[in-house]
Design a protein around this motif. Structure first.
Motif, PDB file in Angstrom:
ATOM      1  N   ALA A   1       0.842  -1.205   0.000  1.00 37.87           N
ATOM      2  CA  ALA A   1       0.000   0.000   0.000  1.00 37.87           C
ATOM      3  C   ALA A   1       0.875   1.253   0.000  1.00 37.87           C
ATOM      4  N   ILE A   2       1.457   1.528  -1.162  1.00 33.35           N
ATOM      5  CA  ILE A   2       2.115   2.815  -1.360  1.00 33.35           C
ATOM      6  C   ILE A   2       1.005   3.766  -1.807  1.00 33.35           C
ATOM      7  N   THR A   3       0.601   4.646  -0.924  1.00 37.90           N
ATOM      8  CA  THR A   3      -0.584   5.471  -1.199  1.00 37.90           C
ATOM      9  C   THR A   3      -0.302   6.515  -2.286  1.00 37.90           C
ATOM     10  N   PHE A   4       0.953   6.870  -2.464  1.00 36.70           N
ATOM     11  CA  PHE A   4       1.364   7.538  -3.697  1.00 36.70           C
ATOM     12  C   PHE A   4       2.827   7.223  -3.943  1.00 36.70           C
ATOM     13  N   ASP A   5       3.123   6.773  -5.161  1.00 40.97           N
ATOM     14  CA  ASP A   5       4.511   6.428  -5.503  1.00 40.97           C
ATOM     15  C   ASP A   5       5.076   7.465  -6.469  1.00 40.97           C
ATOM     16  N   SER A   6       5.750   8.464  -5.896  1.00 38.43           N
ATOM     17  CA  SER A   6       6.404   9.475  -6.751  1.00 38.43           C
ATOM     18  C   SER A   6       7.745   8.947  -7.266  1.00 38.43           C
ATOM     19  N   GLY A   7       8.195   7.841  -6.684  1.00 39.42           N
ATOM     20  CA  GLY A   7       9.535   7.334  -6.974  1.00 39.42           C
ATOM     21  C   GLY A   7      10.531   7.747  -5.901  1.00 39.42           C
ATOM     22  N   GLY A   8      10.201   8.805  -5.153  1.00 37.49           N
ATOM     23  CA  GLY A   8      11.146   9.302  -4.140  1.00 37.49           C
ATOM     24  C   GLY A   8      12.287  10.057  -4.815  1.00 37.49           C
ATOM     25  N   ILE A   9      13.480   9.979  -4.242  1.00 40.73           N
ATOM     26  CA  ILE A   9      14.636  10.691  -4.814  1.00 40.73           C
ATOM     27  C   ILE A   9      14.901  10.224  -6.242  1.00 40.73           C
ATOM     28  N   THR A  10      14.714   8.956  -6.516  1.00 39.32           N
ATOM     29  CA  THR A  10      14.773   8.440  -7.891  1.00 39.32           C
ATOM     30  C   THR A  10      13.406   8.748  -8.527  1.00 39.32           C
ATOM     31  N   ILE A  11      13.134  10.033  -8.678  1.00 35.72           N
ATOM     32  CA  ILE A  11      11.757  10.456  -8.995  1.00 35.72           C
ATOM     33  C   ILE A  11      11.308   9.981 -10.371  1.00 35.72           C
ATOM     34  N   LYS A  12      10.025   9.678 -10.486  1.00 32.85           N
ATOM     35  CA  LYS A  12       9.458   9.202 -11.742  1.00 32.85           C
ATOM     36  C   LYS A  12       9.257  10.356 -12.708  1.00 32.85           C
ATOM     37  N   PRO A  13       9.217  10.080 -14.011  1.00 27.81           N
ATOM     38  CA  PRO A  13       8.827  11.121 -14.977  1.00 27.81           C
ATOM     39  C   PRO A  13       7.384  11.552 -14.719  1.00 27.81           C
ATOM     40  N   GLY A  14       7.036  12.780 -15.111  1.00 26.58           N
ATOM     41  CA  GLY A  14       5.697  13.302 -14.827  1.00 26.58           C
ATOM     42  C   GLY A  14       4.587  12.592 -15.568  1.00 26.58           C
ATOM     43  N   GLN A  15       4.878  12.120 -16.765  1.00 27.29           N
ATOM     44  CA  GLN A  15       3.813  11.512 -17.558  1.00 27.29           C
ATOM     45  C   GLN A  15       3.253  10.262 -16.880  1.00 27.29           C
ATOM     46  N   ASN A  16       1.937  10.238 -16.694  1.00 29.57           N
ATOM     47  CA  ASN A  16       1.235   9.123 -16.044  1.00 29.57           C
ATOM     48  C   ASN A  16       1.526   8.990 -14.555  1.00 29.57           C
TER      49      ASN A  16
END
Ligand code: BES
Ligand code: MN
Ligand code: ZN
Length: 499
Positions: free
Chosen positions: A267-282
């Motif tokens: 249950a990752i309630t939001f996965d931004s990726g953290g410091i290894t941040i995800k691209p904005g798309q999707n």
């Protein structure tokens, strides 16, 4: 919630806004179409003879009747070729029919059970399936809308009719069908809810609601998690201000001699990726990275309402994965609850970090006969299997047998993936006991191998639901949005546990 009931009556002479009737392909050759003598069937025969309705899979026709003592509308649903009919094909056909019915704005729907009994299954199974098709297919969530709400219609009541079959069998199927469908819909609602609403705190609240059905809950917060050493889980949680919750649900601990099974849901309630941040798309899709936790909460809801004769433990490690001045870094070495150390490579491989501690916690404190974890774990799973199958990994044949059997009864497609030791080479670390990622090749497999280090050798299966989590447009009994993947599957595993 839809009201469901049964009637030992013929639907032909019941005044109801809509009647749904299943018809085979080539209806002109179908004896049932010619056996029935009521006026309603006269109209159906006329439609069939005009050739407007073929009975092919996916075919739907609505016709109208002026009979004062019969259904106002009749929806003919194509069931396809008789030799190909399964419970799953009926569930799909009714899913499509349910949205059509809903959008006609009929509040009350009657289903003629007699006109779906075309395969090798019991009336209980059939009734359960019919109810599932209607409740699952017509699901929609308007909680977050404020405008034009009158545009959204809901079926309020469903009645199963049959003059021929036992009312007890219909009732029992209708009851389990409603419980299971509502569990799937609860999962869907949580899974697809926005991250500012569906927080770890909210998930803990949803777990607490199950106390009404006899489930005991324990919520471990950040401070207590630190005290007991849930280091791998906390490494992810350290970057967020949103309070993390390590949620434990316990059903049936009082049952004498009942076997213990553990369910674990990412249950990752939001996965931004953290410091290894995800691209904005999707990135907005990552609100659903708590689908595994929602599967487990949904399943526990059904398990308790069905009153299964089992002891089921569910653990939902919940937290946001955010970048911040406090967030964990690539290169960090983390000590897990098991005592093993982990070298962090990508903070975006956070799911396995929180699952590692949850698996060890379940294995250590409850010694379950088996554990099942559900996780939107890897994008690689979507690449490997697409959206139609859940890929799973297991270290034990008896768990595999349970899953394969439940896949057949529930209609949820699963596919076993390798869990071979050779993949461990990719997890060798220069500084710690292991790395938590092994590069792109076989990314779902190395993730599963990583998890296997934390199971304390309990028979276990890991179900990667990243591919199966979402339906991109309305299809069969899955409306656009979360599919609630694995809820029906795991309920079938558990209710057939002893069989
Ligand atoms: N939650 C994602 C996986 C995911 C991606 C689920 C897309 C559903 C749709 C997971 O936390 C993740 O980011 N995994 C990484 C792992 C990688 C860094 C080893 C991935 O799959 O890219
Ligand atoms: Mn991630
Ligand atoms: Zn994730």
């Amino acid at each position: 919630m839809m009201k469901i009931s049964t009637l030992n009556k013929n639907l032909d002479d019941y005044n109801i806004p809509l009647a749904i009737i299943g018809i085979l392909e080539n209806p002109k050759d179908d004896p049932i179409v010619y056996d029935e003598q009521s006026n309603l069937w006269k109209i159906i025969r006329e439609t069939v003879e005009l050739g407007d309705f073929t009975g092919k899979k996916g075919d739907l026709s609505v016709i109208y009747s002026k009979e004062p003592n019969g259904p106002k509308r009749i929806m003919l649903v194509g069931l396809g070729k008789p030799e190909k009919i399964t419970l799953e094909s009926i569930r799909k056909a009714l899913g499509n029919a349910s949205r059509k019915a809903r959008d006609l704005d009929v509040k009350k729907v009657g289903l003629s059970v007699n006109h779906f009994t075309r395969g090798d299954f019991s009336i209980t199974e059939l009734s359960e399936t019919l109810v599932q098709g209607i409740i699952l297919g017509s699901y929609q969530d308007i909680e977050y809308r404020t405008k034009n709400l009158e545009k959204y219609k809901f079926i309020e009541e469903l009645i199963l009719f049959s003059p021929d079959y036992s009312d007890d069998e219909m009732k029992s199927g209708a009851k389990s069908g409603k419980i299971i469908s509502e569990a799937v819909n609860l999962c869907r609602k949580l899974a697809w809810g926005p991250a500012n609403y569906i927080t770890p705190t909210r998930l803990a609240k949803e777990a607490k609601k199950l106390e009404e059905f006899g489930v005991k809950t324990t919520i471990i917060d950040r401070k207590e998690a630190e005290e007991i050493g849930l280091g791998s889980y906390l490494s992810v949680a350290q970057g967020t201000e949103e309070p993390p919750k390590f949620i434990i649900m316990d059903y049936g601990s009082e049952k004498q001699g009942a076997e213990t099974v553990a369910l674990i849901g990412k249950a990752i309630t939001f996965d931004s990726g953290g410091i290894t941040i995800k691209p904005g798309q999707n990135m907005e899709k990552m609100k659903a990275d708590m689908t595994g936790g929602a599967v487990v909460i949904g399943a526990m809801n059904a398990i308790a309402k069905l009153g299964l004769d089992l002891h089921v433990i569910a653990i939902v490690p919940a937290t946001d994965n955010m970048p911040s001045g406090k967030a964990y870094h690539p290169g960090d070495v983390i000590t897990s609850y098991s005592g093993q150390t982990i070298e962090v490579i990508s903070t975006d491989a956070e799911g396995r970090m929180i699952l590692a501690d949850a698996l060890t916690y379940a294995a250590k404190h409850y010694q379950p006969k088996a554990m099942f974890d559900f996780a939107t774990l890897t994008g690689a799973m979507m690449i490997a299997l697409g959206e139609h199958a859940i890929g799973y990994f297991s270290n034990h044949d008896f768990v595999v047998d349970k899953l394969e059997e439940a896949s057949k009864t529930s209609g949820e497609g699963i596919w076993r993936m390798p869990l071979w030791e050779v993949y461990d080479q990719q997890l060798k670390s220069d500084v710690a006991d292991m790395k938590h990622t092994g590069g792109r090749p076989g990314g779902s497999i190395t993730a599963a191998r990583f998890l296997s280090k934390f199971t304390l050798d309990v028979p276990w299966a890991h179900l990667d639901i990243a591919g199966a989590m979402e339906q991109s447009s309305d299809k069969d009994y899955n409306p656009q949005g979360s599919k609630g993947p694995g809820v029906r599957l795991i309920i079938d595993v558990l209710r057939n546990w002893k069989a």
